[in-house]
Design a protein around this motif. Structure first.
Motif, PDB file in Angstrom:
ATOM      1  N   ASN A 298       3.513   7.836   8.202  1.00 28.14           N
ATOM      2  CA  ASN A 298       4.456   7.760   7.082  1.00 28.14           C
ATOM      3  C   ASN A 298       4.427   6.422   6.348  1.00 28.14           C
ATOM      4  O   ASN A 298       5.441   5.759   6.184  1.00 28.14           O
ATOM      5  CB  ASN A 298       5.874   8.037   7.571  1.00 28.14           C
TER       6      ASN A 298
ATOM      7  N   SER B 234       4.382   4.279   3.141  1.00 24.57           N
ATOM      8  CA  SER B 234       4.740   4.414   1.727  1.00 24.57           C
ATOM      9  C   SER B 234       4.610   3.069   1.046  1.00 24.57           C
ATOM     10  O   SER B 234       4.911   2.039   1.644  1.00 24.57           O
ATOM     11  CB  SER B 234       6.189   4.895   1.571  1.00 24.57           C
TER      12      SER B 234
ATOM     13  N   LYS C  96       6.506   5.713  -6.291  1.00 22.66           N
ATOM     14  CA  LYS C  96       5.814   5.697  -5.014  1.00 22.66           C
ATOM     15  C   LYS C  96       4.326   5.906  -5.229  1.00 22.66           C
ATOM     16  O   LYS C  96       3.863   7.031  -5.435  1.00 22.66           O
ATOM     17  CB  LYS C  96       6.383   6.784  -4.105  1.00 22.66           C
TER      18      LYS C  96
ATOM     19  N   ASP D  13       2.947   7.857  -0.756  1.00 24.96           N
ATOM     20  CA  ASP D  13       4.163   8.525  -0.340  1.00 24.96           C
ATOM     21  C   ASP D  13       3.956   9.177   1.029  1.00 24.96           C
ATOM     22  O   ASP D  13       3.270  10.189   1.137  1.00 24.96           O
ATOM     23  CB  ASP D  13       4.529   9.566  -1.410  1.00 24.96           C
ATOM     24  N   ARG D  14       4.533   8.601   2.054  1.00 30.96           N
ATOM     25  CA  ARG D  14       4.531   9.148   3.420  1.00 30.96           C
ATOM     26  C   ARG D  14       3.137   9.621   3.846  1.00 30.96           C
ATOM     27  O   ARG D  14       2.908  10.805   4.097  1.00 30.96           O
ATOM     28  CB  ARG D  14       5.537  10.282   3.545  1.00 30.96           C
TER      29      ARG D  14
ATOM     30  N   GLN E 146       0.091  11.366  -2.294  1.00 30.16           N
ATOM     31  CA  GLN E 146       0.367  12.113  -1.071  1.00 30.16           C
ATOM     32  C   GLN E 146      -0.914  12.693  -0.501  1.00 30.16           C
ATOM     33  O   GLN E 146      -1.860  12.967  -1.235  1.00 30.16           O
ATOM     34  CB  GLN E 146       1.325  13.269  -1.364  1.00 30.16           C
TER      35      GLN E 146
END
Lengths: 331, 299, 345
Positions: A13, A15, A26, A29-30, A236
């Motif tokens: 995770n 970020s 972001k 993001d994770r 992502q």
């Protein structure tokens, strides 16, 4: 393959946010992935997908105003987040190395190649000047530079792009790193030189049993070089899995679309299968699944709800309707 | 066409370059203060006839060397006092703003226009033109600026026009160099080549295609040049080579006030102060412009 | 010196369709200062190149950096004039024409650059960027110019409201569309595209390539498509010309080149191109060494230093481009002497 205590690098995770607290953007993001010893992990994505920012965050190279957060950021047994800057720099120099896209600007034009390699050795290993010189020549030989004894006195502008990239690789492996991050290492080079450099990286990786993270926009390159692949879109991870499986049967519509938009996939057809639209920027990220405005299979659910990572560990996909073997969405 | 979704517009309408520039510029408080002060001075200069309480040349024989209104012995009629022949200092300063700004404007415009033309020619054509122009400006640069100006004024005779001309020539090389350097970085860019392919001639390429992209550093230099021009003009005036009496120019006001430095501080202080503040305002604004116009400082 | 062999090829083709543009023996040599008191060197950026392209067809020029492909683009659009050679457009030699006619014809040849961030004037609105060629050359009124600009904006998939925006407000793909629209403003017959999609993302690349192919069909454009990316070339080109150090080493129909590459260099290029599908991959041929410096090219065949099949003759003699079956031609002694093992006969 899943992460274990023996994993070389575990990222959980991660970020990276830019912009104001109230209106953060972001860039990453994770994002979660891991790298094992002796394996090649490919991270693919278009520009703006966050692939370079994630690697910079790993190296601790994100400056204010960027904010890096992660649940876990572990190299071998060390938690990188708890380290102070000095200790972290020691690790990132000794055990994690990085190669950048443009070899011409990554070398300092005012110093000779030998000087720069020897400095890299001195900072991390020390040794007398003579020892360092011998080591530098040996490194240049390892990366396939002809006549290293004379090349060591060249200035960067006297080298071609391919040679400069070899020098960069020599500097990166100077301290026998366990993990090498190569950020678009061949984008600025010609095809035949690209083939040489990739071959060299893979050879060194095998010989030294390093972990290699290969970041690139070139799907075909990853398909040929990587063991496992992480596909990123708009900050992502959308799909992870072994290279052989991902490129044989992609499960995420984005991976499928990327592969289809390659000319190679449209052989014998008049038109290429273009993915409409562009990667969303800072101000126009959609609600729900980030791909939904461009995705041919998007439903109302995709426009509202954000999918999680589904599937077994090691073969995950961030989509409500992962594609089946024949490339159609499952409902 | 199947790619209609490519054209989906972003939610926020992007800014025009001018709006973007302005939003960066007003973030810089110093620049904004400088800008406001300059606007104020310009307005004063334009409406000098209405704002100034007296005529700048009018001598009040009964009120010689009256101190400022708030000081002991001051007179409400003369806010900042009077000088050695009884002229109202405030009025002279206001009218002097007109003169100083006008001189600054003329000097900067003349050297800017000439400098841009020469710089464009040098950068665009290269070869002999380049060598000739650049060596000429090297020669100008190799002499101390004020000394060169004094020499030119000495040849042409002391007057406000001649000293203006002299100063324009002194500043010329800065603009030439700046323009040439920007032209050289722009000239090989693809957009210039595509204009050439479209058939654009030399004049069009130089002034319409390339010049707008070189303007940012020139605007900054011109703003900073403004303050230099005012300062040097004041220096020439102080040496008696610029504006001749009774013209109310700030530098010559200082010069004629020399003899009263000991006895009447206000005669020297106010012209000096206004030169200082104006120059400071221009420098602040110049810095602000540089920050706002330089794309490297934006993310 | 290479004989104008391809000219014969071109004339053979002309029975079917005359090429709209062709070049014969194009040479571009640049003198280079090598330092104080040293004689100036000569870079042969192009050394005797023949080509031809027909309306509605695409000729791809492939090669690595320094092979002369960008110099060729500059010659075709007459940004530079060649040291030697002929450049024919619609049957007239552009280089011997008088200024007026040349200026007239030159508008029919337009160029699209690689970097869409550099090819649009950052201080001008899209509208005036598009209309510039018309302002320079045309006799159209302001309203007519605007109409044409809006028309082309729509044709490349942009919207009328984009007319009043500045280039920095667009993404790379959109900018390349604007650049294409600009290239089409003067109704060109030939469009030289210098790596038009290399700076774009894969998905956007496909969009732009589709657009280019659509426009080609609609307007019967001839493309000279310069690229280092063989997978793109394979898709868009009709003919391929492979260049190495200022010379053409192989020329032929796209399918022939991709299925049966003859020249060892073409083969190495093809094998170096990464492929997604393992079935498309061919055995990697690792070229040793780098591209030689054009300032100091090797004697004989320029490729001999990196070629595994080179022999003594290759080091001394320069092979000429020779016709093979059909419309292809190759410059390699290995083929004449039957010593290339991969060519089965």
């Amino acid at each position: 393959m899943t992460e274990t205590d023996k994993s070389l690098l575990v990222v959980h995770n991660l970020s990276v946010a830019f912009g104001t607290k109230d209106n953060p953007f972001k860039a990453v993001d994770r994002v979660s992935f891991h790298v094992e010893e002796g394996e090649v992990l490919g991270i693919v994505g278009e520009s703006g997908s966050g692939k370079s920012v994630s690697s910079l965050a790993l190296m601790g190279l994100i400056d204010f105003p960027g904010r890096v957060t992660a649940d876990e950021l572990r190299f071998k047994t060390t938690d990188l987040q708890t380290l102070n800057e000095k200790a972290r720099r020691k690790i990132t120099g000794d055990e994690i190395s990085m190669i950048f896209q443009d070899p011409m600007t990554s070398l300092n034009p005012s110093y000779t190649v030998g000087n720069q390699i020897m400095e890299a050795i001195e900072v991390h290993q020390g040794g007398s000047k003579k020892e360092r010189m011998t080591k530098a020549i040996d490194l240049l030989r390892q990366v396939g530079i002809p006549a290293p004894e004379s090349r060591i006195n060249s200035y960067p502008h006297q080298l071609s792009g391919g040679m400069s990239q070899r020098v960069m690789i020599a500097m990166a492996i100077a301290c026998d790193p366990r993990l090498l991050i190569a950020d678009e290492p061949t984008t600025a080079l010609d095809v035949t030189i690209q083939a040489q450099i990739i071959e060299l990286l893979l050879k060194l990786q095998r010989e030294k049993q390093m972990g290699l993270v290969l970041i690139t926009h070139d799907l075909a390159l990853v398909a040929e070089a990587a063991d496992r692949v992480v596909v990123m879109y708009a900050g992502q991870i959308v799909e992870t899995g072994p290279a052989s499986e991902i490129f044989k049967a992609p499960k995420h519509p984005y991976t499928q679309a990327l592969m289809n938009s390659l000319p190679e996939s449209s052989e014998g057809k008049d038109r290429l299968n273009a993915l409409p639209g562009v990667v969303p920027g800072a101000n126009d990220r959609p609600q729900g699944c980030l791909l939904n405005p461009r995705c041919p299979y998007a439903t109302d659910r995709c426009r509202v709800e954000e999918p999680e990572q589904y599937g077994p560990r090691g073969r995950q996909v961030k989509c409500f309707y992962p594609l089946d073997e024949s490339g159609r969405p499952t409902v | 066409m199947t790619m209609t979704s490519e054209t989906q517009t972003t939610v926020r309408m992007p800014q025009t370059p001018l709006a973007e520039f302005w939003s960066y510029f007003i973030q810089n408080r110093g620049a904004l203060i400088g800008f406001c002060f300059i606007v104020f001075i310009v307005l004063l200069a334009i409406f000098a006839n209405f704002v100034a309480p007296h005529h700048p040349h009018e001598q009040f024989r009964d009120f010689i060397l009256v101190p400022p209104a708030w000081a002991e012995g001051g007179n409400a009629q003369f806010w900042l006092g009077t000088d050695g022949v009884g002229r109202d200092i405030l009025s002279r300063l206001i009218h002097g703003a007109r003169l100083s700004l006008l001189i600054g404007l003329v000097i900067v415009s003349v050297s800017l226009v000439l400098g841009i033309c020469l710089g464009l020619i040098a950068g665009y054509f290269g070869g002999f033109a380049d060598v000739a122009i650049m060596r000429f400006s090297d020669i100008l640069l190799s002499m101390p600026a004020l000394l060169l100006a004094i020499a030119i004024v000495a040849i042409l005779g002391p007057s406000i026009v001649n000293s203006g001309l002299a100063l324009s020539l002194v500043y010329l090389p800065h603009y030439v160099r700046l323009t040439r350097a920007s032209v050289l970085t722009e000239i090989n860019k693809d957009y210039v080549i595509s204009s050439r392919v479209a058939g654009a001639g030399a004049l069009r390429l130089m002034f319409i295609v390339i010049l707008p992209n070189c303007l940012a550093p020139l605007i900054v230099q011109a703003t900073l040049g403004f303050s230099n021009a005012i300062l040097d003009m004041a220096a020439l005036g102080f040496l008696g080579l610029g504006a001749q009496p009774p013209l109310p120019e700030w530098g010559s006001m200082l010069a004629t006030a020399r003899e009263f430095i000991q006895s009447a501080w206000w005669v020297v202080t106010f012209p000096g102060l206004i030169i200082l503040v104006t120059v400071l305002a221009f420098n602040l604004m110049g810095d602000g412009l540089r920050d706002a116009l330089d794309p490297k400082l934006k993310q | 010196m290479s004989e104008p062999i391809m000219n014969q090829t071109a004339s053979a083709e002309s029975t079917k369709k005359a090429p709209i543009m062709s070049g014969v023996g194009l040479k571009q040599h640049y003198p280079v200062k090598q330092g104080f008191m040293k004689p100036p060197g000569l870079v042969k950026a192009l050394d005797g190149v023949n080509f031809s392209v027909e309306a509605g067809k695409t000729l791809a020029v492939v090669g690595e950096s320094g092979c002369g492909k960008s110099t060729l683009a500059r010659l075709l659009t007459m940004i530079e004039l060649p040291t030697e050679g002929e450049l024919n457009f619609e049957g007239k030699n552009l280089l011997t024409l008088d200024r007026e006619t040349r200026k007239e014809l030159r508008q029919r040849i337009q160029i699209i650059f690689q970097n869409p961030y550099g090819s649009l004037n950052p201080r001008k609105k899209v509208g005036s960027i598009l209309e510039e060629p018309l302002v320079i050359n045309g006799k159209l009124t302001k309203a007519e110019r605007k109409e044409r600009a809006l028309n082309l904006l729509q044709k490349v998939g942009l919207k009328p409201e984009h007319y009043d925006r500045y280039p920095h407000m667009f993404s790379g793909g959109q900018r390349q569309r604007i650049a294409i629209a600009r290239g089409l403003m003067m109704n060109p017959k030939v469009v030289v595209a210098d790596e038009p999609v290399s700076a774009l993302d894969v998905s956007v690349q496909a969009q732009v390539l589709n657009l280019m192919m659509d426009l080609q069909q609609e307007l019967d454009l001839a493309y000279v498509f310069i690229s280092h990316d063989l997978s793109v070339v394979e898709h868009i080109a009709d003919k391929v010309m492979v260049m190495y150090l200022g010379k053409v080493v192989e020329y032929g129909a796209t399918e022939d080149i991709f299925t049966h590459p003859q020249h060892p260099y073409t083969r190495a290029l093809l094998s170096s191109t990464p492929r997604i599908d393992p079935e498309h991959r061919i055995e990697k041929i690792q070229l040793t060494g780098e591209l030689p410096s054009p300032l100091n090219p090797p004697s004989g065949c320029a490729f001999h230093g990196r070629c595994e099949f080179a022999n003594e003759r290759c080091k001394v003699e320069t092979p000429a481009l020779k016709d093979k079956t059909g419309e292809s031609s190759v410059a390699c002694f290995g083929i004449d002497e039957n010593r290339l093992p991969y060519i089965d006969r």
